[in-house]
Write a protein that holds these residues in place. Structure first.
Motif, mmCIF file in Angstrom:
data_model
loop_
_atom_site.group_PDB
_atom_site.id
_atom_site.type_symbol
_atom_site.label_atom_id
_atom_site.label_comp_id
_atom_site.label_asym_id
_atom_site.label_seq_id
_atom_site.Cartn_x
_atom_site.Cartn_y
_atom_site.Cartn_z
ATOM 1 N N ALA A 189 0.733 -0.815 0.104
ATOM 2 C CA ALA A 189 0.102 0.113 0.282
ATOM 3 C C ALA A 189 1.012 1.418 -0.357
ATOM 4 N N GLU A 243 -6.590 3.121 -0.566
ATOM 5 C CA GLU A 243 -7.956 2.649 -1.252
ATOM 6 C C GLU A 243 -8.633 1.890 -0.510
ATOM 7 N N GLY A 280 -12.750 1.196 -0.859
ATOM 8 C CA GLY A 280 -13.733 0.494 -0.920
ATOM 9 C C GLY A 280 -12.842 -0.988 -1.769
ATOM 10 N N ARG A 281 -11.663 -0.555 -3.078
ATOM 11 C CA ARG A 281 -11.436 -2.119 -3.068
ATOM 12 C C ARG A 281 -10.057 -1.681 -3.742
ATOM 13 N N LEU A 282 -9.479 -2.469 -3.562
ATOM 14 C CA LEU A 282 -7.785 -2.099 -4.438
ATOM 15 C C LEU A 282 -7.552 -1.674 -5.904
ATOM 16 N N GLY A 283 -7.061 -1.276 -5.911
ATOM 17 C CA GLY A 283 -6.885 -0.842 -7.604
ATOM 18 C C GLY A 283 -5.856 -2.260 -8.499
ATOM 19 N N GLY A 284 -6.597 -1.883 -9.661
ATOM 20 C CA GLY A 284 -5.311 -2.636 -10.195
ATOM 21 C C GLY A 284 -3.901 -3.097 -10.301
ATOM 22 N N ARG A 285 -3.667 -1.511 -9.746
ATOM 23 C CA ARG A 285 -1.998 -1.307 -9.806
ATOM 24 C C ARG A 285 -1.040 -1.558 -8.367
ATOM 25 N N MET A 328 -3.187 -4.387 -6.719
ATOM 26 C CA MET A 328 -3.166 -5.988 -6.930
ATOM 27 C C MET A 328 -2.295 -6.193 -7.488
ATOM 28 N N GLU A 329 -1.301 -6.014 -8.701
ATOM 29 C CA GLU A 329 -0.446 -6.249 -9.731
ATOM 30 C C GLU A 329 1.046 -6.134 -8.728
#
Lengths: 261, 261, 261, 261, 261, 261
Positions: free
Chosen positions: A64, A77, A81-86, A88-89
């Motif tokens: 994070a 994030e 309410g959610r993790l972004g794609g970056r 996650m990657e």
């Protein structure tokens, strides 16, 4: 000219502060130039649900960025309410990398939670996180040793660095400004014995040649030496313990499609 | 006996590190005993949507615990996909407190984002966050001053401390172990001139008497002196600038039900 | 022996069905062995919010697996309420790849939405998606041409393939069974002129040598020929139109950190 | 002048309608002036997950505002997809308060679900909810008694009221208009024997003095008498049963950090 | 005039492609005019949680529209993070319909997952989905038969069609353009023996008369013949096996309120 | 025998309480036997986003069950974080029904928010909600009239009732116990002039015959009389005003696919 008169093949100064916080099993503050990441490792005495009963453990990473880590505040994030794609990657990248040098059978039914929180972001946060988290992982695994003479379940050292083409120059360890102007951006994760673990190269805006690819890989390889030296220096007496472990010849369970989303 | 031979009315040592990180407008690491919180303040040049066109600004706070801040890892709220009730309660508490000493009309159509990230948790994280965030806010407001002779839009100093009844003893600044055993738990936020901003007292498991309430309030009041001294000391030359501002007699716009959820 | 007597450097048969569905601007069913992906391209006449007013467009990709695409049903991400990390990683990978051959300035303030829905999954879905989506993109861009003599804003062909080490053998275009046993897994995206766009190599369970890396890259490069031939064949008259476009020398706006999460 | 010629220390008329709905174990409509809240208590025959096997029960509260309860429609939180901070804060406040007079060991491995739904909002909804929910809880606990001669596991009566400073006047039981203009806003929860359970005082827009704090607390204390009288009146024969219970001297399990987020 | 010179009581041509994909237990592509839906059925060897231990199984349906299925791209619900009301309504409708002809006791503790993914949308997607999914369900149930002489647990054939009033004309099987202009819109699900399973009629914008209702129902009834014929034709040898099963006289467990939200 | 000696064609007693709460523009408590629903109507002075600039308004309905409305507590959907399929289906049903008698052009760019909150659930909640909400809508529209002589934009009365087959008997207005045993369940919405608005019939567990369908429709039609009488009685002087409005011959804008999910 690079900032601070850096040469093209020169990484920013790295410092690794062991025991940066007190309650996690392993805790390292890694600074690479102005990039600062707190890496902690917590040990949970059970495997994740998708591995229950498989007889081995897992290493999972979360990443994070603190909102104040960037000149313009980065939205949290948890608030979105959610993790972004970056994110996650990146956390999948860190987790895969670290697992590659841990013997998960030898770890047993445990989960190592690796948390990488960027408190200051100036490029190369994911690679700094890997280099720092490796040291925190050594500390957490050292704490698990009940008998002093057992071997740490680590097959090798692990570090990571970014390289990129800015114009026609191949640069090692890009800072944020360089990264913004890079034509090609590559993250390389390697082991202490010089093997590759992850190579992710991207042509931002324009493709690149196989020759450039080769040049960047070579640059990364050379830049690793300094990172491993820094890890060894800060580990002190423990430095010699890493990589003594030889995993059993049985096939590692990490491959294949079992890895969860 | 309290840990480290502390007296009942003795707070843990406090340190405030200004400029702890580099990119946020204000950044302070506050340590109160083993509790450590990074407080950053970022400035956005517009008011939040519910205040657009109202001609004044806002101060909003967010709070999080890094997963490795506790002996047993705390799950990341971004991974859960939502903020827990405790987090919501704490960040509303911090935000309300800080707004009480900022002249929002004078701030203009800006938002101060105050981020409090706990990197080590040993009790009293929300009160430490307020004490630290106040200093980070001074730095951020100082940066906004275009002319040196204007006054900071801060009406007073602000700090916070916890107090509680453990058995029959009223204790100042509870650490985690004390907090776990406390019958009554109270968080008090005060201004430099000794006015109250927030008082939240809870009888955990059993009610308490008005006399105990009074005793705890008095204990908190006495404990504030050390916190204000620490803030003044670290602010150096800026210390005298806080509280010079006298807000216009018009009613502050912060009251009432307009505050969003 | 590989399934169907395939050689190590032999890709599975590829078929590209143009105009597979009727309402999207471009629509291709790509089959690579038993892997089947529906790729559609829809055109929106405005740029995404983070690019408004920038004077150029964007290509964004979304990827999903139909629940019945796998022998054991895959849970629908819409039902879970969020995209998994694997999906995020793949759709970012596809989007970045396709953008590398589109001249976004020339596209103007438009968004190309590329949707890749796997209806049958047997390994290599992300690479098949890129190879198929490229053709669907050509069709969608062809529809945008108001004057027949203008040039398609595509700087080159684009295709992708997976390679990997299974035991000591470097294999081209892994099916699911091979992928499950692979020690090293690499996805390579290349242009028609032989430039690299993305290289993502991962040592599943064990690191790999730079020599293996080189061998795999070479294998991928050779395997590309068949993919470009298939694209050209199915594009027929349009085949010659791709890659005629020479973008302005100005720096492409896609680089840097502006790309959203 | 207050609406309806109320004196400063005069609460609005309170009515408590027992058995307002038919299917919940306890159900009370509480009206305090124009504020109306439906309070129901449902009994679940198991403890919440975080208490499984602990041998005692729990009281959990949920709070919501019906969309039509306010002159301008309030958006439904189920439609937003998440609870707001204000709702979270209020339902935690109600739950903590009610737990303070329930002997959770004596309750056994059960959960009391207390639902407070505001159907008309004119200030003081959270305090009215507590006063009403207490009566609904008595009814639900009465239903659980299998033998008439056992004692209700309630250690005391519980009621709540708001107080505040509007200008220089300390007012009891603020309606919405008064609350909007209040400088200081305080919610006080007390037991029938005059002990404090929760005190939450907030300086909206401006701090307040310890003397004002004391004055408000005193005002709340005096105002409680009428609330307890109303509860006793509506409970009729059951009125004498409340508070007979003397909990075992063992420490209550509710304190400490175990309380979930 | 209807498109393609269709008569008012004439359905669009229907084609059912069995085994459209390879890995699901049943897989059918249904085309009704330009409407195309992939229907797959997967078998899970346990009942859903709300039925555990009840001794019978369940049929659950999910429905989605691929983004490129419509001329203007439809946003992906997985990206929104939640299912829309229309999707929920449709998938509940499909699931209820299919369950009506399956003997859930005879199915045993299994779940049939029916996935209907629209790849091309031209009106009547939910009814086409039912007609196609029925055939896919036959194939999936056929696969479950361990002994050739057992009977399929299907009590009858099932198909569905839409009817509607456009102006004063009752039309069978509306396409998208007709549906947009319809005053009354009705979906009818029937069994091979001519019994009704679902009737959903809606006056879009204006009410309709009982006589119109009757006329539409009659039209639907007549239109069913062609659908059943198409199902029988594609099922070939299996066609005679459907409907031989006579459920036990015990009350079916599907009725009542147990159906989950 | 039906509970309370009801005949098969006899509805439960209905009561409509106008002005049940004070702040909404329209507010009705509808009781049908033991089913109780609070229906409020709030007016927003703008159309929803998908209709901006279309020159007409909208009616949108939301439905919820209070947790204590059922003998076993119903979990709050706001706590789950999303609306269930049943709720979605019901609120779409209520909204469509109410829109059918409102002249949306005449309403202008406004939104009527209709909230139906079930406080006691004993079967038939969605139909009771429609019957009650219609009266609340009359009150809200009456408040909008600036000139007494204008006509309410309502083309007719609207009410709804459930019917069903329990065994071989067709029953009017099923309570929860009857609904649980019903073979066929049908909800019918009609206008005061006897036109149909919605018909939704479902064979729970087993199909039904067209003759049963006809019988149930007839039973519903007969049962409507009592509902319209109750609405007229409670509307008093306003009763004659409903249905005087004759909408312009232009096609209503509500049809087609524009309706949002």
């Amino acid at each position: 000219m690079r900032l601070g008169d850096r040469g093209v093949a020169e990484a920013r100064p790295i410092t690794l502060t062991r025991g940066f916080t007190k309650f996690a099993a392993g805790s390292v503050l890694v600074a690479m130039g102005d990039t600062r990441v707190i890496c902690t490792v917590s040990v949970e005495d059970r495997a994740p649900p998708f591995l229950r009963g498989a007889g081995h453990g897992w290493v999972t990473a979360e990443y994070a960025m603190l909102p104040g880590a960037t000149p313009t505040r980065t939205m949290r994030e948890a608030a979105r309410g959610r993790l972004g794609g970056r994110t996650m990657e990146i956390q999948r990248f860190i987790g895969r990398s670290l697992r590659s040098v841990v013997d998960l059978h030898c770890l047993g039914e445990r989960t190592l939670w690796v948390d990488c929180d960027v408190i200051q972001a100036d490029g190369g946060t994911r690679t700094a996180a890997i280099t720092g988290a490796f040291v925190a992982m050594v500390d957490a695994l050292q704490r698990l040793r009940t008998e002093p003479r057992t071997v740490l379940p680590l097959t090798d050292y692990l570090a990571a660095v970014s390289v990129g083409m800015v114009g026609d120059r191949a640069l090692l360890d890009l800072d944020y400004q360089e990264d913004s102007r890079a034509r090609v951006d590559m993250n390389v994760v390697m082991t202490g014995r010089g093997q590759l673990v992850e190579v992710q190269g991207t042509g931002e805006g324009a493709p690149f040649s196989p020759a450039e690819m080769e040049k960047l890989l070579e640059l990364a390889r050379e830049g690793m030496a300094g990172l491993f030296a820094a890890q060894r220096a800060v580990l002190g007496e423990l430095a010699e313990e890493v990589g003594l472990h030889v995993p059993d010849a049985r096939r590692s369970p990490v491959g294949g499609h079992q890895e969860p989303g």
